[in-house]
Design a protein around this motif. Structure first.
Motif, short mmCIF file in Angstrom:
data_model
loop_
_atom_site.label_atom_id
_atom_site.label_comp_id
_atom_site.label_asym_id
_atom_site.label_seq_id
_atom_site.Cartn_x
_atom_site.Cartn_y
_atom_site.Cartn_z
N GLN A 7 7.21 -14.81 -16.87
CA GLN A 7 6.62 -16.11 -16.54
C GLN A 7 7.33 -16.72 -15.33
O GLN A 7 6.69 -17.29 -14.45
CB GLN A 7 6.71 -17.05 -17.73
CG GLN A 7 5.76 -16.69 -18.84
CD GLN A 7 5.97 -17.55 -20.08
OE1 GLN A 7 7.06 -18.06 -20.34
NE2 GLN A 7 4.90 -17.70 -20.86
N LYS A 8 8.64 -16.61 -15.31
CA LYS A 8 9.41 -17.13 -14.18
C LYS A 8 9.03 -16.40 -12.89
O LYS A 8 8.82 -17.02 -11.85
CB LYS A 8 10.91 -16.99 -14.45
CG LYS A 8 11.77 -17.52 -13.33
CD LYS A 8 13.25 -17.36 -13.68
CE LYS A 8 14.11 -17.77 -12.52
NZ LYS A 8 15.52 -17.59 -12.79
N HIS A 9 8.92 -15.09 -12.96
CA HIS A 9 8.55 -14.30 -11.78
C HIS A 9 7.13 -14.65 -11.32
O HIS A 9 6.88 -14.77 -10.12
CB HIS A 9 8.66 -12.81 -12.10
CG HIS A 9 8.37 -11.94 -10.94
ND1 HIS A 9 9.20 -11.85 -9.85
CD2 HIS A 9 7.32 -11.12 -10.67
CE1 HIS A 9 8.69 -11.02 -8.97
NE2 HIS A 9 7.54 -10.56 -9.44
N THR A 10 6.22 -14.84 -12.27
CA THR A 10 4.84 -15.21 -11.93
C THR A 10 4.80 -16.58 -11.27
O THR A 10 4.10 -16.78 -10.27
CB THR A 10 3.96 -15.19 -13.20
OG1 THR A 10 3.99 -13.88 -13.75
CG2 THR A 10 2.54 -15.59 -12.90
N ARG A 11 5.56 -17.54 -11.80
CA ARG A 11 5.62 -18.88 -11.20
C ARG A 11 6.19 -18.80 -9.80
O ARG A 11 5.68 -19.40 -8.86
CB ARG A 11 6.48 -19.83 -12.05
CG ARG A 11 6.50 -21.26 -11.49
CD ARG A 11 7.79 -22.03 -11.75
NE ARG A 11 8.98 -21.51 -11.16
CZ ARG A 11 9.39 -21.73 -9.88
NH1 ARG A 11 8.66 -22.42 -9.06
NH2 ARG A 11 10.51 -21.23 -9.44
N GLN A 12 7.24 -18.03 -9.66
CA GLN A 12 7.90 -17.88 -8.37
C GLN A 12 6.96 -17.22 -7.36
O GLN A 12 6.85 -17.68 -6.22
CB GLN A 12 9.16 -17.05 -8.55
CG GLN A 12 10.02 -16.94 -7.35
CD GLN A 12 11.30 -16.19 -7.67
OE1 GLN A 12 11.48 -15.63 -8.75
NE2 GLN A 12 12.18 -16.15 -6.71
N ALA A 13 6.28 -16.17 -7.76
CA ALA A 13 5.34 -15.49 -6.86
C ALA A 13 4.19 -16.43 -6.49
O ALA A 13 3.74 -16.46 -5.33
CB ALA A 13 4.82 -14.21 -7.50
N GLY A 14 3.71 -17.20 -7.46
CA GLY A 14 2.64 -18.17 -7.18
C GLY A 14 3.07 -19.24 -6.20
O GLY A 14 2.33 -19.60 -5.27
N ALA A 15 4.28 -19.76 -6.38
CA ALA A 15 4.80 -20.76 -5.45
C ALA A 15 4.98 -20.16 -4.05
O ALA A 15 4.63 -20.78 -3.05
CB ALA A 15 6.14 -21.31 -5.96
N PHE A 16 5.48 -18.93 -4.01
CA PHE A 16 5.67 -18.27 -2.71
C PHE A 16 4.32 -18.09 -2.01
O PHE A 16 4.20 -18.33 -0.81
CB PHE A 16 6.35 -16.91 -2.90
CG PHE A 16 6.75 -16.27 -1.61
CD1 PHE A 16 7.96 -16.58 -1.02
CD2 PHE A 16 5.92 -15.37 -0.98
CE1 PHE A 16 8.35 -16.01 0.18
CE2 PHE A 16 6.28 -14.79 0.22
CZ PHE A 16 7.50 -15.10 0.80
N LEU A 17 3.29 -17.69 -2.76
CA LEU A 17 1.97 -17.53 -2.17
C LEU A 17 1.37 -18.86 -1.72
O LEU A 17 0.69 -18.92 -0.70
CB LEU A 17 1.04 -16.81 -3.15
CG LEU A 17 1.34 -15.33 -3.36
CD1 LEU A 17 0.46 -14.76 -4.47
CD2 LEU A 17 1.16 -14.54 -2.07
N ALA A 18 1.62 -19.92 -2.48
CA ALA A 18 1.12 -21.24 -2.08
C ALA A 18 1.78 -21.70 -0.78
O ALA A 18 1.10 -22.19 0.13
CB ALA A 18 1.36 -22.26 -3.20
N ILE A 19 3.09 -21.52 -0.69
CA ILE A 19 3.80 -21.87 0.53
C ILE A 19 3.31 -20.97 1.67
O ILE A 19 3.09 -21.43 2.79
CB ILE A 19 5.33 -21.72 0.36
CG1 ILE A 19 5.85 -22.71 -0.68
CG2 ILE A 19 6.06 -21.87 1.68
CD1 ILE A 19 5.62 -24.16 -0.35
N GLY A 20 3.12 -19.70 1.37
CA GLY A 20 2.59 -18.77 2.37
C GLY A 20 1.20 -19.18 2.84
O GLY A 20 0.87 -19.05 4.03
N GLY A 21 0.38 -19.66 1.92
CA GLY A 21 -0.96 -20.14 2.29
C GLY A 21 -0.89 -21.33 3.22
O GLY A 21 -1.64 -21.41 4.21
N LEU A 22 0.00 -22.26 2.93
CA LEU A 22 0.19 -23.41 3.81
C LEU A 22 0.69 -22.97 5.18
O LEU A 22 0.19 -23.42 6.21
CB LEU A 22 1.17 -24.41 3.18
CG LEU A 22 1.50 -25.65 4.01
CD1 LEU A 22 0.25 -26.46 4.32
CD2 LEU A 22 2.55 -26.49 3.30
N ALA A 23 1.66 -22.06 5.19
CA ALA A 23 2.18 -21.54 6.45
C ALA A 23 1.10 -20.79 7.22
O ALA A 23 1.04 -20.86 8.45
CB ALA A 23 3.38 -20.63 6.20
#
Length: 161
Positions: A7-23
Protein backbone atom coordinates in the motif's frame (compact mmCIF):
# COMPACT_ATOMS: atom_id res chain seq x y z
CA UNK A 1 6.15 -7.61 0.41
CA UNK A 2 3.55 -7.14 3.15
CA UNK A 3 0.17 -5.59 2.50
CA UNK A 4 1.11 -2.33 4.26
CA UNK A 5 4.40 -2.16 2.32
CA UNK A 6 2.50 -2.73 -0.93
CA UNK A 7 0.00 0.00 0.00
CA UNK A 8 2.84 2.36 0.84
CA UNK A 9 4.59 1.59 -2.46
CA UNK A 10 1.32 2.08 -4.37
CA UNK A 11 0.70 5.45 -2.66
CA UNK A 12 4.26 6.49 -3.35
CA UNK A 13 4.09 5.47 -7.02
CA UNK A 14 0.74 7.26 -7.37
CA UNK A 15 2.14 10.45 -5.85
CA UNK A 16 5.21 10.22 -8.07
CA UNK A 17 3.00 9.84 -11.15
CA UNK A 18 0.81 12.78 -10.09
CA UNK A 19 3.88 14.98 -9.65
CA UNK A 20 5.19 13.65 -12.95
CA UNK A 21 1.88 14.55 -14.60
CA UNK A 22 2.11 18.10 -13.30
CA UNK A 23 5.72 18.33 -14.45
CA UNK A 24 4.66 16.94 -17.84
CA UNK A 25 2.14 19.78 -18.20
CA UNK A 26 4.69 22.39 -17.11
CA UNK A 27 7.29 20.97 -19.50
CA UNK A 28 4.85 20.87 -22.42
CA UNK A 29 3.49 24.36 -21.75
CA UNK A 30 6.90 26.03 -21.41
CA UNK A 31 8.31 24.18 -24.44
CA UNK A 32 5.35 25.03 -26.66
CA UNK A 33 5.36 28.66 -25.60
CA UNK A 34 9.07 28.97 -26.35
CA UNK A 35 9.13 26.94 -29.57
CA UNK A 36 5.75 27.58 -31.14
CA UNK A 37 4.15 30.48 -29.26
CA UNK A 38 0.64 31.30 -30.49
CA UNK A 39 1.65 32.05 -34.07
CA UNK A 40 3.40 28.74 -34.75
CA UNK A 41 6.93 30.12 -34.57
CA UNK A 42 8.09 31.04 -31.09
CA UNK A 43 11.36 32.70 -30.14
CA UNK A 44 13.13 29.32 -30.01
CA UNK A 45 11.48 27.64 -33.02
CA UNK A 46 14.85 27.10 -34.70
CA UNK A 47 16.42 26.05 -31.40
CA UNK A 48 14.06 23.38 -30.05
CA UNK A 49 16.77 21.78 -27.92
CA UNK A 50 17.31 25.10 -26.09
CA UNK A 51 13.55 25.52 -25.62
CA UNK A 52 13.26 21.96 -24.31
CA UNK A 53 16.20 22.45 -21.95
CA UNK A 54 14.56 25.51 -20.41
CA UNK A 55 11.23 23.66 -20.12
CA UNK A 56 12.87 20.65 -18.46
CA UNK A 57 14.72 22.80 -15.92
CA UNK A 58 11.46 24.51 -14.90
CA UNK A 59 9.65 21.15 -14.71
CA UNK A 60 12.54 19.65 -12.71
CA UNK A 61 12.04 22.25 -10.00
CA UNK A 62 8.40 21.17 -9.80
CA UNK A 63 9.43 17.51 -9.53
CA UNK A 64 11.96 18.15 -6.78
CA UNK A 65 9.58 20.10 -4.58
CA UNK A 66 6.66 17.76 -5.23
CA UNK A 67 8.62 14.57 -4.69
CA UNK A 68 10.48 15.81 -1.64
CA UNK A 69 7.43 17.12 0.17
CA UNK A 70 4.74 14.71 -1.05
CA UNK A 71 6.00 11.50 -2.66
CA UNK A 72 8.88 10.91 -0.25
CA UNK A 73 7.64 13.02 2.69
CA UNK A 74 7.75 10.03 5.05
CA UNK A 75 11.49 9.66 4.68
CA UNK A 76 13.93 10.88 7.27
CA UNK A 77 16.25 12.96 5.09
CA UNK A 78 19.03 14.80 6.87
CA UNK A 79 20.35 17.85 5.05
CA UNK A 80 23.14 16.73 2.74
CA UNK A 81 24.66 18.50 -0.24
CA UNK A 82 25.28 15.11 -1.82
CA UNK A 83 21.50 14.69 -2.17
CA UNK A 84 21.32 17.87 -4.25
CA UNK A 85 24.32 16.78 -6.30
CA UNK A 86 22.70 13.42 -7.03
CA UNK A 87 19.45 15.16 -7.95
CA UNK A 88 21.33 17.33 -10.44
CA UNK A 89 23.33 14.43 -11.91
CA UNK A 90 20.27 12.23 -12.36
CA UNK A 91 18.33 15.11 -13.87
CA UNK A 92 21.15 15.77 -16.31
CA UNK A 93 20.89 12.16 -17.45
CA UNK A 94 17.09 12.49 -17.68
CA UNK A 95 17.47 15.74 -19.63
CA UNK A 96 19.82 13.89 -21.98
CA UNK A 97 17.15 11.25 -22.56
CA UNK A 98 14.54 13.85 -23.44
CA UNK A 99 16.83 15.99 -25.56
CA UNK A 100 18.16 12.90 -27.32
CA UNK A 101 14.64 11.91 -28.38
CA UNK A 102 13.89 15.43 -29.61
CA UNK A 103 17.21 15.84 -31.41
CA UNK A 104 16.89 12.43 -33.09
CA UNK A 105 13.44 13.32 -34.36
CA UNK A 106 14.36 16.83 -35.48
CA UNK A 107 17.88 16.35 -36.86
CA UNK A 108 18.06 12.68 -37.91
CA UNK A 109 14.50 11.99 -39.02
CA UNK A 110 14.00 15.65 -40.13
CA UNK A 111 10.59 15.85 -38.50
CA UNK A 112 9.70 19.40 -37.55
CA UNK A 113 6.71 21.08 -35.99
CA UNK A 114 4.53 20.96 -32.91
CA UNK A 115 3.30 17.38 -33.33
CA UNK A 116 6.60 15.54 -33.99
CA UNK A 117 8.51 17.72 -31.49
CA UNK A 118 5.95 17.05 -28.76
CA UNK A 119 5.74 13.33 -29.50
CA UNK A 120 9.52 12.90 -29.49
CA UNK A 121 10.61 15.34 -26.80
CA UNK A 122 7.62 15.56 -24.52
CA UNK A 123 5.78 12.25 -24.81
CA UNK A 124 8.50 9.68 -25.53
CA UNK A 125 11.41 11.57 -23.98
CA UNK A 126 9.60 12.49 -20.80
CA UNK A 127 8.22 8.98 -20.37
CA UNK A 128 11.74 7.55 -20.47
CA UNK A 129 13.05 10.32 -18.21
CA UNK A 130 10.24 9.81 -15.68
CA UNK A 131 10.92 6.10 -15.41
CA UNK A 132 14.63 6.81 -14.94
CA UNK A 133 13.90 9.47 -12.30
CA UNK A 134 11.58 7.21 -10.31
CA UNK A 135 14.16 4.47 -10.10
CA UNK A 136 17.00 6.80 -9.14
CA UNK A 137 15.11 9.17 -6.81
CA UNK A 138 13.71 6.32 -4.75
CA UNK A 139 17.06 4.67 -4.26
CA UNK A 140 19.61 7.49 -4.27
CA UNK A 141 18.07 10.97 -3.92
CA UNK A 142 15.37 10.30 -1.30
CA UNK A 143 16.50 7.06 0.39
CA UNK A 144 14.98 6.15 3.70
CA UNK A 145 17.53 6.73 6.44
CA UNK A 146 17.02 5.73 10.02
CA UNK A 147 16.53 8.71 12.34
CA UNK A 148 19.33 9.56 14.72
CA UNK A 149 19.13 8.06 18.21
CA UNK A 150 16.61 9.86 20.35
CA UNK A 151 14.54 11.20 17.46
CA UNK A 152 10.94 10.02 17.36
CA UNK A 153 10.45 7.94 14.21
CA UNK A 154 6.77 8.85 14.05
CA UNK A 155 7.42 12.58 14.25
CA UNK A 156 6.92 14.59 11.07
CA UNK A 157 10.06 15.25 9.08
CA UNK A 158 11.13 18.84 9.66
CA UNK A 159 14.68 18.76 8.40
CA UNK A 160 15.62 20.74 5.31
CA UNK A 161 15.60 18.82 2.02
Amino acid sequence: MTRSAAQKHTRQAGAFLAIGGLAFLVDAAVFNLLAFWVTGHGPFYDQPVVAKTIAIVVASLVTYVGNRYWTFNDRHLPHRWSRYALFVVFNLVAIGLQLGCLAFSRYVLHLEGPIPDNIAGTLIGQTLATLFRYLTYDRFVFPHEEPAAGQDEGAPVTSAP
